[in-house]
Each structure stands twice: as C-alpha cells, then as structure tokens.
Design a protein around this motif. Sequence first.
Motif, PDB file in Angstrom:
ATOM      1  N   PHE A 133      41.220  41.912  38.220  1.00 11.11           N
ATOM      2  CA  PHE A 133      40.087  42.771  38.520  1.00 11.11           C
ATOM      3  C   PHE A 133      38.980  41.924  39.106  1.00 11.11           C
ATOM      4  O   PHE A 133      39.017  40.696  39.038  1.00 11.11           O
ATOM      5  N   CYS A 134      38.006  42.551  39.710  1.00 12.57           N
ATOM      6  CA  CYS A 134      36.859  41.799  40.218  1.00 12.57           C
ATOM      7  C   CYS A 134      35.566  42.545  39.890  1.00 12.57           C
ATOM      8  O   CYS A 134      35.563  43.760  39.723  1.00 12.57           O
ATOM      9  N   SER A 163      36.896  28.785  32.354  1.00  8.27           N
ATOM     10  CA  SER A 163      36.699  30.197  32.681  1.00  8.27           C
ATOM     11  C   SER A 163      35.685  30.783  31.727  1.00  8.27           C
ATOM     12  O   SER A 163      35.442  30.245  30.640  1.00  8.27           O
ATOM     13  N   LEU A 164      35.113  31.900  32.130  1.00  8.52           N
ATOM     14  CA  LEU A 164      34.298  32.703  31.223  1.00  8.52           C
ATOM     15  C   LEU A 164      35.285  33.560  30.436  1.00  8.52           C
ATOM     16  O   LEU A 164      36.012  34.373  31.014  1.00  8.52           O
ATOM     17  N   ILE A 165      35.351  33.341  29.131  1.00  2.27           N
ATOM     18  CA  ILE A 165      36.314  34.034  28.271  1.00  2.27           C
ATOM     19  C   ILE A 165      35.604  35.148  27.503  1.00  2.27           C
ATOM     20  O   ILE A 165      34.560  34.908  26.892  1.00  2.27           O
ATOM     21  N   ASN A 166      36.169  36.356  27.549  1.00  2.00           N
ATOM     22  CA  ASN A 166      35.680  37.486  26.755  1.00  2.00           C
ATOM     23  C   ASN A 166      36.744  37.810  25.706  1.00  2.00           C
ATOM     24  O   ASN A 166      37.871  38.141  26.058  1.00  2.00           O
ATOM     25  N   LEU A 180      30.840  36.832  43.317  1.00  2.00           N
ATOM     26  CA  LEU A 180      31.980  37.666  42.993  1.00  2.00           C
ATOM     27  C   LEU A 180      32.647  37.039  41.776  1.00  2.00           C
ATOM     28  O   LEU A 180      32.806  35.821  41.718  1.00  2.00           O
ATOM     29  N   LEU A 181      32.991  37.843  40.799  1.00  2.00           N
ATOM     30  CA  LEU A 181      33.692  37.335  39.622  1.00  2.00           C
ATOM     31  C   LEU A 181      35.126  37.844  39.671  1.00  2.00           C
ATOM     32  O   LEU A 181      35.365  39.050  39.627  1.00  2.00           O
ATOM     33  N   LEU A 182      36.076  36.936  39.820  1.00  2.00           N
ATOM     34  CA  LEU A 182      37.491  37.289  39.783  1.00  2.00           C
ATOM     35  C   LEU A 182      37.958  37.170  38.350  1.00  2.00           C
ATOM     36  O   LEU A 182      37.706  36.166  37.685  1.00  2.00           O
ATOM     37  N   GLY A 183      38.644  38.191  37.892  1.00  2.00           N
ATOM     38  CA  GLY A 183      39.066  38.198  36.496  1.00  2.00           C
ATOM     39  C   GLY A 183      40.509  38.583  36.308  1.00  2.00           C
ATOM     40  O   GLY A 183      41.162  39.110  37.208  1.00  2.00           O
ATOM     41  N   MET A 184      40.982  38.293  35.130  1.00  2.00           N
ATOM     42  CA  MET A 184      42.295  38.768  34.695  1.00  2.00           C
ATOM     43  C   MET A 184      42.142  39.217  33.250  1.00  2.00           C
ATOM     44  O   MET A 184      41.551  38.522  32.434  1.00  2.00           O
ATOM     45  N   GLY A 185      42.596  40.409  32.997  1.00  2.00           N
ATOM     46  CA  GLY A 185      42.536  40.943  31.649  1.00  2.00           C
ATOM     47  C   GLY A 185      43.939  41.058  31.090  1.00  2.00           C
ATOM     48  O   GLY A 185      44.884  41.377  31.821  1.00  2.00           O
ATOM     49  N   ASP A 230      39.692  38.809  28.371  1.00  2.00           N
ATOM     50  CA  ASP A 230      39.408  38.726  29.802  1.00  2.00           C
ATOM     51  C   ASP A 230      39.044  37.284  30.129  1.00  2.00           C
ATOM     52  O   ASP A 230      38.375  36.627  29.340  1.00  2.00           O
ATOM     53  N   GLU A 231      39.495  36.812  31.270  1.00  2.00           N
ATOM     54  CA  GLU A 231      39.065  35.520  31.804  1.00  2.00           C
ATOM     55  C   GLU A 231      38.460  35.774  33.171  1.00  2.00           C
ATOM     56  O   GLU A 231      39.038  36.506  33.976  1.00  2.00           O
ATOM     57  N   LEU A 232      37.290  35.198  33.430  1.00  2.00           N
ATOM     58  CA  LEU A 232      36.614  35.372  34.715  1.00  2.00           C
ATOM     59  C   LEU A 232      36.199  34.037  35.292  1.00  2.00           C
ATOM     60  O   LEU A 232      35.870  33.117  34.551  1.00  2.00           O
ATOM     61  N   ARG A 233      36.188  33.976  36.617  1.00  2.00           N
ATOM     62  CA  ARG A 233      35.671  32.810  37.332  1.00  2.00           C
ATOM     63  C   ARG A 233      34.716  33.288  38.406  1.00  2.00           C
ATOM     64  O   ARG A 233      34.972  34.280  39.078  1.00  2.00           O
ATOM     65  N   VAL A 234      33.615  32.571  38.570  1.00  2.00           N
ATOM     66  CA  VAL A 234      32.604  32.923  39.563  1.00  2.00           C
ATOM     67  C   VAL A 234      32.996  32.321  40.902  1.00  2.00           C
ATOM     68  O   VAL A 234      33.285  31.129  40.996  1.00  2.00           O
TER      69      VAL A 234
END
Length: 138
Positions: free
Chosen positions: A130-131, A57-60, A111-116, A81-85
């Motif tokens: 979130f997206c 995942s893309l980690i923030n 679209l980037l699906l995320g979870m914070g 936050d973790e996001l996936r494209v």
Amino acid sequence: MGKAYFSSNSSVHIGKNRFRLEQNGEQKTTKGIVPDVLLDRTFDYYIGQSALCSSSSLINRYSPHCSKWSPMSLIWRGMVDELRVIPLSVDAACSSDQTQTQKGGKNKAMLLLGMGYFTWSGGAWNSAPFCLVAKQGK
C-alpha cells in the motif's frame, strides 16, 4: 482514510489506522447516514528492522491494543505494517498542501511505501502493498 501518528513524551508512540467502507467507489451509508470513520485500529509505532531485510522501517504493531477476550482480536493481534519514506521531487503542478519547498525553489512530496501483513497468514512474505501520501498540517 489513512494513518494518523501522534507525538508522545513517552517511549511508546501511538497511532490510528482509520477506515471507511466503500462500494463501487462510493462510500457506504449506515441507515442513510454517511459516517466519517467506520473503523479505527490503534497501534504502537517505532523505527525498527524490517522483517524482510536489514533496512530500517517505520513499524506499526497492533497487538498491544487488542483485547485478549475478543474473538476478532485473534486476527488483529497479528497485524503489522512496515513503511518506508520515499522523497519525491515534483514540479509546480502539485498543489501546495501536498508539497514542501526545498532550497532552490523545487518542491518535494513524501510518499510512504508500505506492506501490511498478518503473522498468522505467512507474515512479511505474504504482505499486501500500500502507499500513503504525507499530508501537511494546516
């Protein structure tokens, strides 16, 4: 407003999470002035393993940019936050600034699906979804 990711020559990549306050679907004003950005949070980002599964995942991570002396940083320090494209094929009805042309004349939107989540409130198992839609640079 969304997230902004900046490229870097170093091993640390920095981004900003920018917020506007809205009430009943309208932007709140401060002393009659509508501010462009009311709040922003700086984060480091990288590709890493998800806290929920073994997928990448893309980690923030917000903790490196939180003051140790501010009481509010106790809350923000644990924010992740973790996001996936998710690539989407869309028809020609989409506006050109939200799409990319693929071979064969089809359009593709990202679209980037995320979870914070906050580490102090249950972590990834208690995340808020979130997206984001990738906006193309002009």
